[in-house]
Design an enzyme around this catalytic site. Structure first.
Site, PDB file in Angstrom:
ATOM      1  N   HIS A   9      25.232  -2.661  52.339  1.00 26.02           N
ATOM      2  CA  HIS A   9      24.286  -1.651  52.606  1.00 26.02           C
ATOM      3  C   HIS A   9      22.791  -0.922  53.295  1.00 26.02           C
ATOM      4  O   HIS A   9      22.560  -1.310  54.132  1.00 26.02           O
ATOM      5  CB  HIS A   9      25.121  -0.310  51.794  1.00 26.02           C
ATOM      6  CG  HIS A   9      24.571   1.125  52.631  1.00 26.02           C
ATOM      7  ND1 HIS A   9      25.106   1.378  53.671  1.00 26.02           N
ATOM      8  CD2 HIS A   9      24.040   2.196  52.953  1.00 26.02           C
ATOM      9  CE1 HIS A   9      25.384   2.626  54.180  1.00 26.02           C
ATOM     10  NE2 HIS A   9      23.982   3.515  53.002  1.00 26.02           N
TER      11      HIS A   9
ATOM     12  N   HIS B  11      28.286   7.295  57.468  1.00 23.92           N
ATOM     13  CA  HIS B  11      28.684   7.958  56.816  1.00 23.92           C
ATOM     14  C   HIS B  11      30.106   8.154  56.256  1.00 23.92           C
ATOM     15  O   HIS B  11      30.690   9.259  56.486  1.00 23.92           O
ATOM     16  CB  HIS B  11      28.135   9.179  56.707  1.00 23.92           C
ATOM     17  CG  HIS B  11      26.676  10.075  55.594  1.00 23.92           C
ATOM     18  ND1 HIS B  11      27.121  10.893  54.892  1.00 23.92           N
ATOM     19  CD2 HIS B  11      25.916   8.945  55.019  1.00 23.92           C
ATOM     20  CE1 HIS B  11      26.169  10.742  53.902  1.00 23.92           C
ATOM     21  NE2 HIS B  11      25.439   9.411  54.111  1.00 23.92           N
TER      22      HIS B  11
END
Length: 728
Positions: free
Chosen positions: A34, A80
Site C-alpha cells: 500500500h 479506501h
C-alpha cells in the site's frame, strides 16, 4: 503481518542490529504494498508525467498543474477499498477526508470531489448494503465539510462481491505563491501536529490494505478502519487557510497511511534529512497509549507541519482559534529518524532510530510472473431488439444514478455550472478574474473566464473483456466526456486497482491496464501527474476485475456547455469512428453481453483520437449545437434514452440492431441546427453519420434492422430509475 524473513534480514543488515518492535512495525507498514508500491512501481514508468503545465508531478500528496498564469489546481486520488468493505460508512467517509487533506497539504483549497464506486451484482443484498453505506458515508462527510461532490461513476459487477472499490478524487485551487510541498527544508525547524487527538483507530491500516480480505474481515479487521469527524475536518480546512495566509507553513504532510510515522518520516526523507520526535508530546484522546500505537494510529483529521521556530507560538494560537489540538512534537535534523518516549516516571527511551530515506524508500521491488490475458472468441447471443433495449437501458450499470448524486451537495461553493448526471461536471473558476470589457464589446467569454471540467471513472466490463484495450478505452472515454462539454484535457490522475499480484494471471491483467492507460493518455497528450495503486483486492469470492479509475480535468474559455439532454429542434449526428461508419460491430465488453452472456472482441479504437476530440470540443462550443452526449456505456441505445427528457424526443435509424449496443468509445451524439458546420469541422478527422432528427414529441423512435421500437419519455424514465426504485 510481521516483516517477511527476507525483509527483516535487509533491515537487520542496514541497522547492524535487530529492529525494536516499533521499528519493525514501521518497516512493515512503510514497506507494505500500500505504501511502497512494491509490485507496481516497476510498471509506473510507462506513464508520461511531464508537460509545460505540470508544476508538481507524482510523489507528493497531490499533483499540481498550472491552470492560468499565477493560478494552480491540485489533483489527487486515493482508494479506501478494504475499509469500505469492513465498515462502508466510515471506510468511505474517511477516504473523502484523506484525499481532502492531501489537497490541503499542497496549499490548496478543495473545490470538488468525485467518487468512482464498484460493487457486486446489484441484485445481491450484501452489495446493496455496501452501496447504501458507502454513498451515505461520502455524502455525510463531503456535505459537512462544504466540498461539492460533482461527478464520478457507479458500476456493478459480480466479481466485486467480496471486495468493493471506493476511489475518491479531489481537485483543489491555489494561487502560485501559496504552493507548499511535503519536502522538509531546514534542520532546526519544528514539527507541529495540528488537528484531532490521536487514538487507537486505524492501527495497521497500511498493512491491512496490503493483504487479501478474509471471510471474517468485517469483524476481525474492524480496528484497522478509521473513524472520521467531518466537523473537525472543516475546522482543519479553515485553519490551514489561515496558516497559509500568514506564510507559517514551510512543508506539510497529511497523516494518512501509517499515521504519524508515515507522514513524518516521508516528509524528512524527501528533504534528505532526519527528525527527532518525542512521541509522548502528541496530544492523545486515549490513556496509556504505547509508542507503537502513537506512531501508527491512523486517526483522522491530522496534519504535520514544518514550522520555523519563531512561528510556533502563532501556529498554536491559530489552532486554538479553530478549536484544534496542537502539539510541537519535535524538530527536523540532519541525522536519523529518531523517536523517543518518556514513561510515567519520566525515563525517556529511544524506540526508533533509523535512516529516514531507507525507511521511506528502501523497500525492495517485487519481481513477479505475469500471464497475458487471452483474447475472447466471438460467441454472440441472438436477442430480440425490444428485449435487448429494455435490458440494457434498465441495467443498474446504465441506469440513472440520480439516487446517488441527489444525496450529495454538489452546488456548495457556487461553482458548479454543469451538475452530476452529465458527461462531465463543469466548474466556474472565478478566482482567476475576468478582464473588464469596454462599452459595446461582445459578451462572449474573456481570456480570464475559465471553466474547469472534471470526469472520472472506469468500466469493469471493458477491462474484464480486454484489460489492455479496455484501459485505453477508459482514458478515451474520460477525455470524450470533457470534449462533449467543450473542454480540452489538462492532466489526469489514476487509481489502479487489482487483485493479488502474486497470481500470474492477475498480475498479467494489472500490467495490461497500466500499459493501456499509459498509451492512450500519451496519444491524447494528457500527462498522468499522480495517482494511487491498490492491490490485493482479492477475497474468498476471487479477484476483482483489473480496474483503472481515471480522474481527468480539462479547461475551456467560459463556463457555458451544451447539455446532454435534447432540445428537440435539431438534426442528430454521430461523430467519431464506430459501427455506423463501418460494417463490423464488436460487442466485447458491452452491457449487452453482460446481460445476456456470450463473448466478442473489444471494439477497435480510433487511430487519431486527439484530433477527433479537438474537433468535438469545437463543435460543443459552436452556437448551432443544442446538445452533446458521449456515446459509451450501453451504446447508442442507452445514449439516446438518456437524451430524451420531458417533451424532447427523437427518431433515429441504424442499419443493424446490434449497432445499438456497440460501445466503441470516442463517439458522441450531437444535436445541431447546422449539420454542415459539424461535417466541415470533422472533415478529414473522423466520420460523421446522420442518425435522425430531434422533435418535441417526448418519444424515442428507433428503427433498427427492420424493427421499430417506440418509447415515451416516461417509459424510459421508469426503465432507468431501477436503482431508486429498489432502494427507496
Amino acid at each position: 503481518m510481521p516483516l517477511t524473513p527476507s525483509d527483516r534480514e535487509l533491515v537487520v543488515e542496514e541497522l547492524g542490529r535487530d529492529p525494536t518492535p516499533a521499528e519493525e512495525a514501521l518497516f512493515e507498514n512503510l514497506w507494505s504494498e500500500h505504501c511502497a508500491y512494491r509490485s507496481s512501481r516497476p510498471l509506473l514508468s510507462a506513464f508520461d508525467s511531464q508537460g509545460e503545465q505540470v508544476v508538481v508531478g507524482p510523489g507528493d500528496d497531490a499533483a499540481v498543474v498550472e491552470l492560468v498564469e499565477d493560478w494552480y489546481v491540485t489533483l489527487g486520488i486515493e482508494s479506501h477499498n478494504h475499509p469500505s468493505y469492513v465498515d462502508p460508512y466510515d471506510g468511505a467517509a474517511t477516504g473523502v477526508g484523506g484525499i481532502v487533506r492531501d489537497t490541503l497539504s499542497m496549499g490548496a483549497y478543495p473545490i470538488a470531489l468525485t467518487d468512482s464506486l464498484y460493487f457486486g451484482a446489484f441484485d445481491r443484498e450484501h452489495s446493496r448494503y455496501l452501496f447504501e453505506g458507502v454513498v451515505e458515508g461520502i455524502a455525510d462527510y463531503g456535505n459537512s465539510i462544504g466540498v461539492p461532490t460533482v461527478g464520478g461513476s457507479v458500476a456493478f459487477h459480480p466479481d466485486y462481491e467480496g471486495n468493493p472499490l471506493v476511489n475518491v478524487a479531489c481537485v483543489g485551487l491555489l494561487r502560485a505563491d501559496r504552493l507548499v510541498t511535503a519536502r522538509a527544508r531546514t534542520p532546526g525547524n519544528a514539527l507541529v501536529l495540528v488537528g484531532n487527538a490521536t487514538g487507537r483507530d486505524g492501527l495497521g491500516g497500511a498493512s491491512f490494505a496490503s493483504e487479501d480480505l478474509s471471510e471474517d474481515a468485517e469483524t476481525e479487521d474492524r480496528p484497522a478502519v478509521q473513524v472520521g469527524d467531518p466537523y473537525a475536518e472543516k475546522l482543519l480546512i479553515e485553519c490551514n487557510e489561515a496558516l497559509l495566509d500568514e506564510e507559517l507553513v514551510v512543508a506539510a504532510r497529511d497523516l494518512g497511511a501509517a499515521g504519524l510515522g508515515g507522514a513524518s518520516s516521508e516528509m524528512v526523507a524527501k528533504g534528505g534529512l532526519g527528525a527527532r520526535i518525542d512521541l509522548d508530546r502528541v496530544h492523545q484522546r486515549e490513556p496509556n497509549m504505547r509508542p507503537l500505537e502513537i506512531l501508527l494510529a491512523e486517526s483522522q483529521e491530522r496534519m504535520c507541519y514544518e514550522v520555523r521556530p519563531d512561528d510556533v507560538e502563532r501556529v498554536r494560537e491559530l489552532a486554538g482559534r479553530f478549536d484544534l489540538g496542537c502539539s510541537v512534537i519535535g524538530e527536523v535534523t540532519e541525522g536519523n529518524y529518531v523517536c523517543t518516549f518518556a514513561d510515567e516516571g519520566g525515563d525517556r527511551e529511544t524506540v526508533v532510530d533509523v535512516p529516514a530515506e531507507y525507511l521511506a524508500d528502501g523497500a525492495p521491488m517485487n519481481d513477479l510472473d505475469a500471464v497475458a490475458p487471452a483474447s475472447p472468441e466471438r460467441d454472440l447471443p441472438d436477442v430480440p431488439s425490444r428485449e435487448a433495449f429494455e435490458a440494457v437501458v434498465g441495467s443498474p450499470n446504465t441506469a440513472s444514478k440520480r439516487w446517488v448524486y441527489r444525496q450529495y451537495d454538489h452546488e456548495v461553493g457556487a461553482r458548479t455550472v454543469v451538475r452530476p448526471g452529465d458527461d462531465a461536471a463543469v466548474l466556474a473558476v472565478r478566482e482567476v478574474g475576468a478582464e473588464p470589457r469596454s462599452a459595446g464589446e461582445s459578451s462572449g467569454p474573456s481570456a480570464r473566464e475559465t471553466g474547469l471540467a472534471i470526469s472520472a471513472g472506469a468500466d469493469p466490463n471493458w477491462t474484464s473483456a480486454d484489460p489492455y484495450e479496455g484501459a485505453r478505452a477508459v482514458a478515451l472515454e474520460n477525455a470524450t466526456n470533457l470534449a462533449a462539454k467543450g473542454a480540452r484535457p489538462l492532466a489526469a490522475v489514476d487509481c489502479l486497482n487489482g487483485g493479488n499480484p502474486e497470481k500470474p494471471k492477475v498480475y498479467g491483467g494489472f500490467r495490461a491496464i497500466v500499459h493501456g492507460l499509459a498509451e492512450m493518455c500519451r496519444d491524447l497528450s494528457v500527462p498522468v501527474v499522480g495517482g494511487n495503486v491498490s492491490l490485493y483486492n482479492d477475497s474468498a469470492s476471487g479477484p476483482i476485475p483489473p480496474t483503472p479509475t481515471l480522474a481527468m480535468v480539462g479547461t475551456k474559455a467560459g463556463y457555458d456547455a451544451p447539455p446532454a439532454s435534447l432540445a428537440g429542434e435539431g438534426t442528430l449526428l454521430v461523430v467519431g469512428d464506430g459501427p455506423l461508419a463501418r460494417a463490423e460491430v464488436r460487442l466485447g465488453g458491452s452491457e449487452y453481453l453482460a446481460r445476456f452472456g456470450g463473448s466478442d472482441r473489444f471494439p477497435a479504437l480510433p487511430e487519431a483520437p486527439a484530433d477527433a476530440l479537438d474537433a468535438l470540443a469545437d463543435v460543443a462550443d459552436h452556437p448551432a449545437t443544442l446538445a452533446v452526449h458521449d456515446a459509451n456505456h450501453g451504446g447508442l441505445a442507452a445514449t439516446l434514452a438518456e437524451m430524451v427528457t420531458g417533451d424532447a424526443g427523437a427518431t433515429a435509424t441504424v442499419e443493424d440492431a446490434p449497432a445499438l449496443f456497440d460501445e466503441t468509445p470516442g463517439r458522441a451524439v450531437v444535436e445541431t441546427t447546422d449539420p454542415w458546420a459539424v461535417r466541415e469541422r470533422f472533415d478529414g478527422v473522423a466520420p460523421v453519420t446522420e442518425l435522425g432528427e430531434a422533435n418535441s414529441t417526448g418519444t424515442l423512435t428507433l428503427r433498427a434492422g427492420g424493427e421499430t421500437l417506440t418509447y415515451g419519455a416516461g417509459e424510459i424514465a421508469e426503465l432507468r430509475d431501477v436503482i431508486a426504485r429498489e432502494l427507496e
